[in-house]
Every structure is written in C-alpha cells, then in structure tokens.
Write a protein that holds these residues in place. Structure first.
Motif, PDB file in Angstrom:
ATOM      1  N   LEU A 222      40.610  40.841  43.843  1.00 24.98           N
ATOM      2  CA  LEU A 222      39.899  39.733  43.338  1.00 24.98           C
ATOM      3  C   LEU A 222      40.092  39.954  41.760  1.00 24.98           C
ATOM      4  O   LEU A 222      39.329  39.071  40.898  1.00 24.98           O
ATOM      5  N   ARG A 223      40.767  40.688  41.071  1.00 26.36           N
ATOM      6  CA  ARG A 223      41.137  40.694  39.640  1.00 26.36           C
ATOM      7  C   ARG A 223      41.675  39.641  39.397  1.00 26.36           C
ATOM      8  O   ARG A 223      42.503  38.829  39.658  1.00 26.36           O
ATOM      9  N   LEU A 224      41.264  38.940  38.073  1.00 25.75           N
ATOM     10  CA  LEU A 224      41.936  37.916  37.501  1.00 25.75           C
ATOM     11  C   LEU A 224      42.757  38.179  36.151  1.00 25.75           C
ATOM     12  O   LEU A 224      43.283  37.565  35.661  1.00 25.75           O
ATOM     13  N   VAL A 225      42.471  39.473  35.917  1.00 24.28           N
ATOM     14  CA  VAL A 225      43.196  40.107  34.663  1.00 24.28           C
ATOM     15  C   VAL A 225      43.735  41.387  35.041  1.00 24.28           C
ATOM     16  O   VAL A 225      42.969  42.293  35.603  1.00 24.28           O
ATOM     17  N   ASP A 226      45.026  41.906  34.807  1.00 25.19           N
ATOM     18  CA  ASP A 226      45.339  43.075  35.093  1.00 25.19           C
ATOM     19  C   ASP A 226      45.729  43.694  34.048  1.00 25.19           C
ATOM     20  O   ASP A 226      46.476  43.229  32.945  1.00 25.19           O
TER      21      ASP A 226
ATOM     22  N   VAL B 159      38.684  47.585  27.847  1.00 20.05           N
ATOM     23  CA  VAL B 159      38.572  46.338  28.743  1.00 20.05           C
ATOM     24  C   VAL B 159      39.422  46.799  30.123  1.00 20.05           C
ATOM     25  O   VAL B 159      39.277  46.192  31.269  1.00 20.05           O
ATOM     26  N   ALA B 160      40.380  47.844  29.959  1.00 16.30           N
ATOM     27  CA  ALA B 160      41.300  48.057  31.080  1.00 16.30           C
ATOM     28  C   ALA B 160      40.274  48.808  32.233  1.00 16.30           C
ATOM     29  O   ALA B 160      40.269  48.527  33.231  1.00 16.30           O
ATOM     30  N   ARG B 161      39.617  49.860  31.563  1.00 13.27           N
ATOM     31  CA  ARG B 161      38.797  50.620  32.293  1.00 13.27           C
ATOM     32  C   ARG B 161      37.723  49.784  33.168  1.00 13.27           C
ATOM     33  O   ARG B 161      37.308  49.946  34.245  1.00 13.27           O
ATOM     34  N   LEU B 162      37.078  48.512  32.404  1.00 11.64           N
ATOM     35  CA  LEU B 162      36.162  47.750  33.051  1.00 11.64           C
ATOM     36  C   LEU B 162      36.855  46.954  34.272  1.00 11.64           C
ATOM     37  O   LEU B 162      36.301  46.705  35.252  1.00 11.64           O
ATOM     38  N   SER B 163      38.008  46.591  34.046  1.00  8.87           N
ATOM     39  CA  SER B 163      38.828  45.917  35.044  1.00  8.87           C
ATOM     40  C   SER B 163      38.851  46.725  36.363  1.00  8.87           C
ATOM     41  O   SER B 163      39.003  46.120  37.421  1.00  8.87           O
ATOM     42  N   ARG B 164      39.261  48.110  36.124  1.00  6.04           N
ATOM     43  CA  ARG B 164      39.421  48.774  37.354  1.00  6.04           C
ATOM     44  C   ARG B 164      38.204  49.007  38.273  1.00  6.04           C
ATOM     45  O   ARG B 164      38.291  49.481  39.167  1.00  6.04           O
ATOM     46  N   GLY B 165      37.048  48.296  37.795  1.00  4.36           N
ATOM     47  CA  GLY B 165      35.900  48.191  38.511  1.00  4.36           C
ATOM     48  C   GLY B 165      35.815  47.292  39.385  1.00  4.36           C
ATOM     49  O   GLY B 165      34.689  47.006  40.294  1.00  4.36           O
ATOM     50  N   VAL B 166      36.877  46.288  39.340  1.00  9.36           N
ATOM     51  CA  VAL B 166      36.918  45.126  40.022  1.00  9.36           C
ATOM     52  C   VAL B 166      37.808  45.277  41.397  1.00  9.36           C
ATOM     53  O   VAL B 166      38.953  45.852  40.895  1.00  9.36           O
TER      54      VAL B 166
ATOM     55  N   GLY C 251      35.015  39.938  28.193  1.00 13.70           N
ATOM     56  CA  GLY C 251      34.918  39.720  29.379  1.00 13.70           C
ATOM     57  C   GLY C 251      36.096  39.916  30.377  1.00 13.70           C
ATOM     58  O   GLY C 251      37.243  39.546  29.652  1.00 13.70           O
ATOM     59  N   LEU C 252      36.121  39.992  31.522  1.00 10.41           N
ATOM     60  CA  LEU C 252      37.417  40.272  32.214  1.00 10.41           C
ATOM     61  C   LEU C 252      37.912  38.806  32.535  1.00 10.41           C
ATOM     62  O   LEU C 252      39.114  38.901  32.987  1.00 10.41           O
ATOM     63  N   MET C 253      37.114  37.771  32.472  1.00  7.25           N
ATOM     64  CA  MET C 253      37.983  36.588  32.615  1.00  7.25           C
ATOM     65  C   MET C 253      38.586  36.010  31.521  1.00  7.25           C
ATOM     66  O   MET C 253      39.311  34.773  31.546  1.00  7.25           O
ATOM     67  N   GLU C 254      38.613  36.670  30.433  1.00  8.78           N
ATOM     68  CA  GLU C 254      39.453  36.041  29.057  1.00  8.78           C
ATOM     69  C   GLU C 254      41.000  36.263  29.353  1.00  8.78           C
ATOM     70  O   GLU C 254      41.494  37.076  30.020  1.00  8.78           O
ATOM     71  N   THR C 255      41.613  35.082  29.261  1.00  9.20           N
ATOM     72  CA  THR C 255      43.015  34.711  29.348  1.00  9.20           C
ATOM     73  C   THR C 255      43.591  34.486  27.903  1.00  9.20           C
ATOM     74  O   THR C 255      44.774  34.435  28.151  1.00  9.20           O
ATOM     75  N   ASP C 256      43.171  34.465  27.119  1.00 11.10           N
ATOM     76  CA  ASP C 256      43.969  34.330  25.756  1.00 11.10           C
ATOM     77  C   ASP C 256      44.701  35.640  25.506  1.00 11.10           C
ATOM     78  O   ASP C 256      44.228  36.907  25.806  1.00 11.10           O
TER      79      ASP C 256
ATOM     80  N   GLN D  68      48.332  47.585  32.359  1.00  4.91           N
ATOM     81  CA  GLN D  68      48.938  48.423  32.634  1.00  4.91           C
ATOM     82  C   GLN D  68      49.795  49.137  31.145  1.00  4.91           C
ATOM     83  O   GLN D  68      50.092  48.129  30.310  1.00  4.91           O
ATOM     84  N   ARG D  69      49.751  50.382  31.391  1.00  4.02           N
ATOM     85  CA  ARG D  69      50.552  50.890  29.991  1.00  4.02           C
ATOM     86  C   ARG D  69      51.853  51.221  30.487  1.00  4.02           C
ATOM     87  O   ARG D  69      52.276  51.794  31.678  1.00  4.02           O
TER      88      ARG D  69
END
Length: 285
Positions: free
Chosen positions: A52-56, A41-48, A24-29, A58-59
C-alpha cells in the motif's frame, strides 16, 4: 575530541537543511533532509503495508557506473558489478559508525510502477540517528538541590566579619529514557549564585572552601534575621545505551536550596570583674 574522516569521492548531492514541510507519507517532491529527519519519515513509512505504500525509503551507497553516472547502490553497502563505490564525506567521532545515504522513490497509486530512486540525505553518523536529549528534557530530570555549608554554623554570625559559604561540586549520574532508548546523564554543577538575603548576591564558578582557605564569603553590614539562598547551574552530557559517544546537552538546568534562618548580630567587647562563665553569671556580663 578526536575525529575520523572517511575517504571523499565527489558525487552530486545538495547539502540542505531539514525540510520541516515534509510531514506526510504522500509527499512526492524531491527534498533534502538531515539524517535524523529522513530516518523519521522512513520509520513512519514502515508502518504502512508494503503493497500500500506510495513512498519507499532505503539506505544505500552512491555508486558510479562505467558511463560516469552516479546511481543508488545496493542496500548491503555494495555496488553492482562494474560500478565504483563512493564513501560519504562525513566526519564521525571515534567509535561511531558511518550511515549510508537515504534514497526515496514514489508512485501515484499502489498499482502504479515505482519511479526512480532519489537521494534525500547524503548520509551521516550513527549517532545522528539517535534521539537528542534537549535542554527541556534535562530540566525535567530530578537533579538534586545543591549542598550548603555555612561557617560559622551556630545560628548567628557577626556583622563586618566574613560569613563563609561553600558547596559540593561533585557530578551526579542519572538514568532516563527517551523514545525507547535508555540514557545515562552526567550532570555537573558549574556555577553558583548566592543570595545573602540583605540585597547582596554573589555569582561564582568556585564551589568555595572552608576556613582558612575560604574564597567565597560575605560580610553583613546590619544586624537582623536572614537566610541564604543558593542557586546551582548545571551542565550535562549524555550517552545512549549501545552508543560509545558522549554528547553535550545544549543548555543548562538550575536547582535551589535555602539555609535555615539565622541572626546577624553586632557584639562589642568590654572588661568585666569576673568570668562570665561563673554561675550565677556576674551582672556586668
């Protein structure tokens, strides 16, 4: 296959398998992932939306500051002035490209400040970011039924005489699509199993050859009517459009064909007074 290795500079990072619990994008561990999983998961994050993102994600490369601390580099593959660049310790196939490590940062709410960047994968090869054609995908492809050659091919064979079989080992090329990527698949039959219909089977890696150089055959022991079923086992490799790398498919597929029915006959020879080709046919033929 030839390999090219990048220069290894030591840096602190754990080599861990993909953590499937990170879903999930809300995972912080702070977790470690494989290259393809972190890219997912990075590709999923780019859909937000960015605000509004809580997780970012970058390579960026690993960089060592003057104080000896390893930190995230710039997303263009360079380091800030005064910092040393550490290349990944990954070996890639010739023609492939290296992928920089993936970094992740989190925040509690969209209004909160971002936390520090953590590395979640140590980088890899460009091919690792591409989809994998699985054994299940391979078996769904329209592989052709194996060709079948029978000698003698006249509708009947004799008991205790070699019935010769052979097939065509030529690879076939197929096109498919996976996750939006065009894929070329090369499938090759590598093993064949014949069921001769009388309780006997034969498995071989030879495609067989016609008489007199035949090496795959069967001798029937009893008269009757039967068929021969041929099962071909296929191995494969694939190439994704835009990538120079051919990858082996981990698994096999099977196709089957069955011959038309034919009879197995027992015949004996005897002397006759006239030619059996005469018309009318002599009664002792």
């Amino acid at each position: 296959m030839a390999l090219v290795a990048a220069l290894l500079v030591a840096y602190p990072t754990a080599a861990a398998a993909a953590d499937d619990r990170f879903n999930g994008l809300m995972e912080t561990d702070h977790v470690k992932m494989t290259v393809d999983r972190s890219e997912e998961v990075a590709r999923l994050s780019r859909g937000v939306l960015p605000e509004l993102r809580l997780v970012d994600y970058q390579r960026a490369p690993y960089c060592r500051e003057a104080a000896g601390m390893w930190v995230k580099g710039l997303d263009d593959g360079t380091c800030a002035p005064g910092a040393d660049l550490a290349q990944t310790a990954v070996q890639c196939e010739v023609g492939d490209t290296l992928v920089m490590p993936m970094w992740m940062r989190t925040r509690v709410t969209p209004a909160s400040p971002w936390g520090p960047w953590d590395d979640i994968d140590a980088g890899g090869c460009g091919v690792d970011l591409l989809p994998v054609l699985t054994e299940a995908d391979f078996r769904l492809l329209p592989l052709p039924a194996p060709t079948f050659t029978l000698q003698p091919d006249r509708g009947w064979v004799l008991i205790n005489i070699e019935t010769i079989v052979s097939t065509d080992p030529t690879p076939v090329t197929l096109r498919t699509e996976l996750l939006g990527y065009g894929i070329t698949v090369e499938a090759t039959p590598t093993r064949w199993t014949y069921d001769f219909g009388d309780g006997h089977t034969l498995t071989t890696r030879s495609p067989g050859h016609p008489y007199p150089n035949h090496d795959v055959f069967h001798e029937y022991e009893n008269p009757g009517t039967t068929t021969i079923t041929l099962n071909a086992e296929w191995t494969g490799r694939y190439q994704i459009d835009g990538s120079p790398i051919w990858r082996d498919i981990n698994g096999t597929a099977n196709t089957t064909t069955t011959s038309p029915p034919f009879t197995v006959e027992e015949r004996t020879s005897r002397l006759v007074a006239d030619l059996c080709t005469d018309r009318p046919k002599p009664p002792d033929c």
